[in-house]
Enzyme design. Structure first.
Site, PDB file in Angstrom:
ATOM      1  N   ASN A 116     -42.364 -54.245 -65.301  1.00 24.74           N
ATOM      2  CA  ASN A 116     -43.759 -53.922 -65.183  1.00 24.74           C
ATOM      3  C   ASN A 116     -44.391 -54.481 -64.021  1.00 24.74           C
ATOM      4  OD1 ASN A 116     -46.716 -54.610 -65.900  1.00 24.74           O
ATOM      5  ND2 ASN A 116     -46.055 -56.222 -67.495  1.00 24.74           N
ATOM      6  N   TRP A 117     -44.812 -53.632 -63.364  1.00 26.53           N
ATOM      7  CA  TRP A 117     -45.427 -54.004 -61.911  1.00 26.53           C
ATOM      8  C   TRP A 117     -46.772 -54.964 -61.888  1.00 26.53           C
ATOM      9  CZ3 TRP A 117     -44.284 -49.208 -58.300  1.00 26.53           C
ATOM     10  CH2 TRP A 117     -43.039 -49.028 -58.332  1.00 26.53           C
ATOM     11  N   LYS A 118     -47.449 -54.867 -62.968  1.00 25.96           N
ATOM     12  CA  LYS A 118     -48.617 -55.573 -63.003  1.00 25.96           C
ATOM     13  C   LYS A 118     -49.342 -55.163 -61.896  1.00 25.96           C
ATOM     14  CE  LYS A 118     -46.085 -59.185 -65.462  1.00 25.96           C
ATOM     15  NZ  LYS A 118     -46.326 -60.537 -66.112  1.00 25.96           N
ATOM     16  N   HIS A 167     -50.619 -56.175 -73.577  1.00 27.01           N
ATOM     17  CA  HIS A 167     -49.718 -57.168 -73.054  1.00 27.01           C
ATOM     18  C   HIS A 167     -50.612 -58.595 -73.044  1.00 27.01           C
ATOM     19  CE1 HIS A 167     -48.165 -59.343 -69.611  1.00 27.01           C
ATOM     20  NE2 HIS A 167     -47.228 -58.780 -69.641  1.00 27.01           N
ATOM     21  N   GLU A 192     -51.320 -60.536 -70.915  1.00 29.11           N
ATOM     22  CA  GLU A 192     -52.429 -60.627 -69.691  1.00 29.11           C
ATOM     23  C   GLU A 192     -53.731 -60.029 -70.302  1.00 29.11           C
ATOM     24  OE1 GLU A 192     -49.762 -59.699 -66.659  1.00 29.11           O
ATOM     25  OE2 GLU A 192     -48.778 -61.685 -67.151  1.00 29.11           O
ATOM     26  N   GLU A 219     -42.935 -60.711 -76.195  1.00 28.38           N
ATOM     27  CA  GLU A 219     -42.744 -61.552 -74.910  1.00 28.38           C
ATOM     28  C   GLU A 219     -43.453 -62.873 -75.318  1.00 28.38           C
ATOM     29  OE1 GLU A 219     -42.710 -58.868 -71.335  1.00 28.38           O
ATOM     30  OE2 GLU A 219     -44.865 -58.760 -71.982  1.00 28.38           O
ATOM     31  N   GLY A 264     -43.431 -65.165 -66.366  1.00 30.85           N
ATOM     32  CA  GLY A 264     -43.733 -65.495 -65.039  1.00 30.85           C
ATOM     33  C   GLY A 264     -43.678 -67.044 -64.713  1.00 30.85           C
ATOM     34  N   SER A 318     -39.463 -63.513 -67.842  1.00 32.52           N
ATOM     35  CA  SER A 318     -38.408 -64.147 -66.954  1.00 32.52           C
ATOM     36  C   SER A 318     -37.109 -63.495 -67.133  1.00 32.52           C
ATOM     37  CB  SER A 318     -38.505 -65.540 -67.234  1.00 32.52           C
ATOM     38  OG  SER A 318     -39.825 -66.173 -66.714  1.00 32.52           O
ATOM     39  N   GLY A 332     -41.284 -58.163 -65.617  1.00 33.50           N
ATOM     40  CA  GLY A 332     -42.347 -58.407 -64.370  1.00 33.50           C
ATOM     41  C   GLY A 332     -41.645 -58.587 -63.171  1.00 33.50           C
ATOM     42  N   GLY A 333     -41.547 -59.918 -62.613  1.00 37.60           N
ATOM     43  CA  GLY A 333     -41.294 -60.314 -61.421  1.00 37.60           C
ATOM     44  C   GLY A 333     -39.921 -59.677 -60.888  1.00 37.60           C
TER      45      GLY A 333
HETATM   46  P1  PGA Z   1     -41.918 -61.744 -66.060  1.00 33.90           P
HETATM   47  O1  PGA Z   1     -42.931 -60.832 -66.679  1.00 33.90           O
HETATM   48  O2  PGA Z   1     -40.607 -60.745 -66.121  1.00 33.90           O
HETATM   49  O3  PGA Z   1     -42.105 -61.863 -64.584  1.00 33.90           O
HETATM   50  O4  PGA Z   1     -41.620 -62.883 -66.503  1.00 33.90           O
HETATM   51  C1  PGA Z   1     -42.760 -60.106 -67.992  1.00 33.90           C
HETATM   52  C2  PGA Z   1     -44.194 -59.676 -68.556  1.00 33.90           C
HETATM   53  O5  PGA Z   1     -45.082 -59.996 -68.358  1.00 33.90           O
HETATM   54  O6  PGA Z   1     -43.710 -58.359 -69.004  1.00 33.90           O
END
Ligand code: PGA
Length: 246
Positions: free
Chosen positions: A9-11, A93, A95, A165, A171, A211, A232-233
Site C-alpha cells: 500500500n503506497w498510500k 482503510h 486512514e 489492520e 506505521g 508494520s 505500507g512503509g
Molecule cells: P505499515 O502500513 O505497513 O506502514 O504499518 C500498513 C497499512 O496501512 O496498510
C-alpha cells in the site's frame, strides 16, 4: 486451498516517474509462485502507469466511489478503474475511515459496487489502541464486518479479501505479535462463518497489516489463518518489497 495475497500500500507516495522505475525493477525481480498473488495499491494518478508497466504484479486502487458516475468532485469511479483494467481496490482503510469519513455504511456500498463489477475489494478492518487495551478487539471488528458485509451474498463473500489492520500497529513499527495477529484473523474467519457458514469462511483470504517488514513477514504468514499481508512503509523500496515476497 487459499492463495497467499501480499499487497504493498503506497498510500500518498510516489510520482509517475518513481512508480515507473519501481515497476521495472519489481517486475524483473519478482519470482512468481503458483499460489502467490502480489501487487501494489497506488494513488489514482499512478494507476495507469503502474498497470501499463505490470505483467506479474496486480494493481489495486486505494479507494473508489460506489456510484458509477456523478457530481462527486475528486472521486474516481469503478468504470474509470475498469477502463484501465484495474480489478482491485482497497476499501475502508483506517486512514480513510479516520480522515475521510468512510463510515461502515459507505464502505458496505463500495464493497457491493466492486463485487457487482466483478472486482476484488480488499476490505480493511481493525481497532484502535484504546479498544485493543480494553480487550474489545473482536467485538469491534465484528461490528465493522457485520456492517461491511451487509447484503453481500455467500457467493460474493468469498471474493472479498479481508485485511485485519490494528490501527496501533500501522506505521508505528509496533507489529502485533504473530499470536495476536493469528488470534484476530481467526476471529475474523469465525465472524464470517457466523455470517455465512464455515465453508465460505474457509475460502476467504485474510491478510494481516501493520508494520509488516521483510524480517517479520515469514513468521506472520506462517500462522494458519493469515493468508497474506497488506504492507505500507516496507513496500515503498523495491528491495524491501521483493523481500516480502520470498
Ligand atoms: P505499515 O502500513 O505497513 O506502514 O504499518 C500498513 C497499512 O496501512 O496498510
Amino acid at each position: 486451498m487459499r492463495k497467499q495475497v501480499i499487497i504493498g500500500n503506497w498510500k500518498m507516495f510516489k510520482t509517475n516517474s518513481e512508480a515507473k522505475k519501481f515497476m521495472k525493477l519489481a517486475e524483473k525481480g519478482f519470482k512468481t509462485k503458483p499460489d502467490l498473488i502480489a501487487g501494489v495499491a497506488v494513488s489514482a494518478t499512478l494507476l495507469d502507469t503502474v498497470k501499463t508497466n505490470s505483467k506479474k504484479l496486480v494493481v489495486s486502487a486505494q479507494n473508489v466511489h460506489f456510484e458509477q458516475s456523478g457530481a462527486y468532485t475528486g472521486e474516481i469511479s469503478i468504470p474509470m478503474l475498469k477502463d484501465i483494467n484495474i480489478n482491485y481496490s482497497l476499501v475502508g482503510h483506517s486512514e480513510r475511515r479516520e480522515y475521510f469519513n468512510d463510515t461502515d455504511e459507505v464502505i458496505n456500498k463500495k464493497v457491493k459496487a466492486l463485487l457487482a463489477a466483478n472486482m476484488t475489494p480488499v476490505l480493511c478492518c481493525g481497532e484502535s489502541l484504546e479498544t485493543f487495551e480494553k480487550g474489545k478487539t473482536i467485538e469491534f471488528v465484528k461490528a465493522q464486518l457485520v456492517a461491511d458485509f451487509a447484503g453481500v451474498s455467500k457467493e460474493d463473500a468469498v471474493k472479498v479479501i479481508v485485511a485485519y489492520e490494528p490501527i496501533w500497529a500501522i506505521g508505528t513499527g509496533k507489529v502485533a505479535t504473530p499470536e495476536i495477529a493469528q488470534n484476530v484473523c481467526k476471529g475474523v474467519r469465525d465472524i464470517i462463518a457466523d455470517l455465512y457458514d464455515q465453508a465460505t469462511a474457509d475460502q476467504v483470504v485474510i491478510q494481516y497489516g501493520g508494520s509488516v517488514k521483510p524480517d517479520n513477514v515469514k513468521q506472520i504468514l506462517s500462522q494458519p489463518d493469515i493468508d497474506g499481508a497488506l504492507v505500507g512503509g516496507a513496500s515503498l523500496e523495491v528491495d524491501s518489497f521483493l523481500a516480502l515476497l520470498v
